[in-house]
Scaffold this active site. Structure first.
Site, PDB file in Angstrom:
ATOM      1  N   HIS B 269      38.215  31.605  43.542  1.00  0.00           N
ATOM      2  CA  HIS B 269      36.853  32.090  43.785  1.00  0.00           C
ATOM      3  C   HIS B 269      36.887  33.449  44.501  1.00  0.00           C
ATOM      4  CE1 HIS B 269      32.480  31.421  44.648  1.00  0.00           C
ATOM      5  NE2 HIS B 269      32.765  32.197  45.688  1.00  0.00           N
ATOM      6  N   GLU B 270      37.629  33.505  45.588  1.00  0.00           N
ATOM      7  CA  GLU B 270      37.710  34.763  46.341  1.00  0.00           C
ATOM      8  C   GLU B 270      38.415  35.836  45.526  1.00  0.00           C
ATOM      9  OE1 GLU B 270      35.814  34.906  48.760  1.00  0.00           O
ATOM     10  OE2 GLU B 270      35.540  32.759  49.123  1.00  0.00           O
ATOM     11  N   HIS B 273      35.861  37.723  43.562  1.00  0.00           N
ATOM     12  CA  HIS B 273      35.223  38.757  44.393  1.00  0.00           C
ATOM     13  C   HIS B 273      36.162  39.960  44.563  1.00  0.00           C
ATOM     14  CE1 HIS B 273      31.641  36.571  45.546  1.00  0.00           C
ATOM     15  NE2 HIS B 273      32.305  35.565  46.091  1.00  0.00           N
ATOM     16  N   GLU B 299      28.701  37.188  42.919  1.00  0.00           N
ATOM     17  CA  GLU B 299      28.929  35.752  42.763  1.00  0.00           C
ATOM     18  C   GLU B 299      29.227  35.416  41.294  1.00  0.00           C
ATOM     19  OE1 GLU B 299      29.525  32.490  45.162  1.00  0.00           O
ATOM     20  OE2 GLU B 299      29.027  34.542  45.742  1.00  0.00           O
TER      21      GLU B 299
END
Lengths: 505, 505
Positions: B269-270, B273, B299
């Site tokens: 997830h990170e 980003h 997101e």
């Protein structure tokens, strides 16, 4: 109606606090750069560091600062300030006067020059090519000579450089201090070299698991009183300690798998610096007084903890069994006495940072002689390598095979840090003198170490030295604590006793 | 003679760069605080952060900034600027106008209020005591209502809050988007709950060695194209990514020994980003445009990489054998299909951050309804817990046993971050829409994943989305990339297909 003194002081203190905030932000970024900041972000980060540094510098020489200092220094006003504010005004004024004397363009050129010089030096060292570095060093020396004229000086030109690292220190004093030490150390080193006692060090050079090294380093840090809630231990290529504020004093070290003592003694050394910074009085936070008073006093603490505690016999009688447990295959059959002698081997060598406690001072004296000569005009940069090699032959009996292992070995000159080197030996002298007072007041240091009475020892140092930060000068501190000015005889005596015993002289 | 445009622009740019430098220094300190900064240094560090933040804020609303913006926005001047400078002026003007409308004293009170509220919220959550937090939340809502009046708004009052996180987003648009999604998701969730296929997840909850977890996370990051020379992976209590500059984009994660997937999916997830921030065009460095264009688009990237790649079947057919190798005792006998279904289990639950990909959107909609109602005056803070519980019953069929697991679960409101929550679901919608375009242009995403063609995929995203930073609005980006405005049907279709297959609907 004129502004009241209290209101004036408040603005001055908040102005200083803002400068110090920029300084702390910069220190966090420097720490970050050295502990794993990604390579590709460096360029943008340098710009950020440049912006903040330049803002901080502008504030230190601004008209606003000038007005504060002028009015707070006025007779009739200055005397009404409390001790902290008086010292703060003096410290800011010293910085202000110094910086104001250098035209901004010259200063900027110098910053660019030294930052280029550092990377040239790296290459030159790597290639053992002094000619490559020479033009940069010539410019750096010339710029410093020009700055010295602008700053002004008393006695020797080099005094004004020394004063930046050790306030109040002069060539006149240092010549005497170093002559005393050298006169007595050179024969001691010779005697050791002629001794038949050659410690066995072969077992130190095995492979030692790094995870276990880390565990042991952390354990020793806790034992010595390093506060992990006010600091952290990381890794970097060159170990250092940095005091961001007394509640955040970080240490780095470097683990070598092939050398079990390198990281450990490096860690204890930085721990000494950190104990100093962790224990500065909280009332100094947010001011430039919230740091060690000089490089010499700072170094006295790293060396006290590293050498007088960490390389002492009782320390290893206490902790060696624990180290053996971690490395039963490596050290299980090596007696503690063998270990103790191995970590205290005296051997004249080429490289300062690898030198033993005793010959280290001779490395420093060579640099001191050179710096003095560069600034009184008796030595040119071009003649440096020959002069260096001759001095190494004379003081240590060794000859560098090339300039990379000779005159190019240290980073300091590429950054223009002339006057810094003597701090290392001053640290040794201060630490031996403090030791003497400790023994008078707390008892034999070896007994304290044998019984792990480090908390008591630290409390004593906090009370007498650490808490003051920059509130007193090195001379004030050493005189107040020991009852006399810096006296090199304590160092000589300490080294004679310790190494006389090890080498059976 | 009037200053030339070029000279004016140069001063403006260097002014902006200085502000941005303070911002980067602050971001380094925030990262540091969350990754192991020592507890005892926090108080002094907060002061440093306060000084720099306030300096940065002052610069953003200064007369100097006002003069730059006024003259660069003038008709006849603005049109002569290039694209980057035009957007820069617009962005700074938006910030300037917004900030100028709040009286400095009110703003300062609000900063103090929210910082107190966050620690009160922590205690209140811990003790499941809404009454404790209620007076703070009431003040925060009241302050925001006051700010909304000062800022001005069109349509719903909440629009001006939404716009801070998703420029251009409005209640009018969101009501429609969320209604579409909800209408079709609620029956899908019901069907899943009635299905006889209940994935076996028991094997996920064993003890998984953390060192191996780290190794696997790092391996996956490299596979996906995270550049370790422009970033680093650390640990923190709450995982996050921070883009200090495109050459330094850091990720943190949190390893749970009892859960092998938590750190891994958090890391992916990170990573999403981070891929965005690492690949913003270098020409935007030193400006506020050098970041993701909105929370929703940001997101969309974390969710694209986490869910559409990381939780896909082909991803695990590719990497599961490697994971099994690391944990032969734990996973050796668990087939890949069982693993795949386990990590895609749908289960209505109480806690947003633990929710699955599908029901997550329902958690968000509840928060959205609440925020809207708080700002149109139809809901009072006192009635929040009852309203919350009723909505959870209605949308998810679950009832919080206490407010700690209900209305107090998220940190956002304590910091006044109203308008932030919708970004999470917008991200899901954007990602499904981008996915559709990717499949048209590069081919089936599952095929790309099966063949590890992540470099191609990343290049496409860089070219179409990442490099623009804040140079285009979310609406401009989604329209340019996909040929239509945000359309929730792609998300619905994606979820129906994926979960229909898993649950055999």
């Amino acid at each position: 109606m004129s502004e009241s003194l209290a209101a004036q002081l408040e603005s001055f203190r908040s102005y200083v606090k803002k400068m110090k905030s920029y300084g702390e932000a910069l220190d966090v970024m420097y720490w970050d750069l050295r502990t794993g900041a990604p390579r590709k972000g460096m360029e943008a980060r340098s710009e950020v560091i440049g912006e903040l540094s330049s803002e901080m510098f502008k504030m230190s020489v601004s008209d606003e600062m000038g007005r504060y200092l002028e009015s707070l220094s006025e007779p009739g006003t200055f005397e009404r300030l409390d001790e902290v504010n008086r010292r703060l005004v003096e410290e800011c004024k010293k910085e202000y006067d110094r910086s104001k004397k250098i035209p901004p363009d010259k200063y900027k050129d110098y910053v660019v020059l030294t930052s280029q010089a550092e990377s040239v030096w790296e290459d030159a060292k790597h290639q053992s090519d002094f000619a490559m570095f020479q033009p940069y060093l010539e410019k750096i020396v010339a710029a410093n000579l020009e700055f010295i004229e602008l700053w002004g000086y008393e006695g020797h030109r080099y005094n004004t450089l020394l004063d930046m690292y050790e306030p109040g220190m002069t060539v006149e004093k240092l010549d005497k201090l170093f002559a005393d030490v050298r006169e007595q150390l050179v024969p001691l080193v010779s005697a050791i070299q002629q001794s038949n006692n050659v410690p066995d060090t072969s077992f130190l050079k095995q492979s030692f698991d790094v995870a276990e090294q880390k565990k042991f380093s952390k354990f020793i840090l806790s034992e010595l009183g390093y506060d992990f809630e006010a600091g952290r231990l990381d890794e970097s290529v060159h170990p250092f300690a940095t005091g961001l504020n007394p509640g955040d004093v970080r240490i780095t070290t470097r683990y070598l798998p092939e050398d079990v003592t390198s990281a450990l003694f490096g860690t204890i050394h930085e721990c000494g610096h950190a104990l100093y910074e962790q224990n500065i009085s909280k009332e100094l936070i947010g001011t430039p007084l919230c740091t060690g008073t000089s490089m010499g006093i700072h170094e006295s603490q790293s060396r006290f903890w590293e050498n007088m505690i960490g390389r002492s016999r009782p320390f290893w009688h206490r902790y060696y069994p624990k180290l053996q447990e971690l490395y039963p295959d490596r050290l299980g059959n090596v007696p503690v006495e063998t270990f103790y002698k191995a970590i205290n081997t005296v051997q004249p060598s080429l490289i300062r940072i690898e030198a033993d406690e005793l010959t280290y001072n001779l490395h420093i004296m060579i640099r001191y002689e050179i710096e003095k000569a560069l600034f009184d005009g008796s030595l040119s940069v071009a003649d440096l390598p020959a002069y260096w090699n001759a001095k190494y032959k004379e003081y240590l009996g060794v000859e560098p095979p090339n300039d990379g292992e000779g005159v190019l070995q240290d980073v300091h000159w590429s950054g223009g840090a002339f006057g810094y080197f003597p701090s290392y030996s001053l640290g040794n002298m201060y630490s031996a003198q403090f030791r003497r007072t400790i023994e008078k007041e707390l008892g034999d240091l070896d007994d304290l170490t044998a019984n792990g009475r480090f908390a008591e020892l630290k409390d004593w140092l906090v009370e007498r030295i650490y808490r003051y930060g920059k509130l007193q000068t090195p001379h004030e501190i050493v005189t107040r604590v020991t009852g006399e000015p810096l006296n090199p005889q304590y160092l000589i005596e300490y080294l004679r006793t310790k190494y006389g015993e090890i080498y059976g002289l």
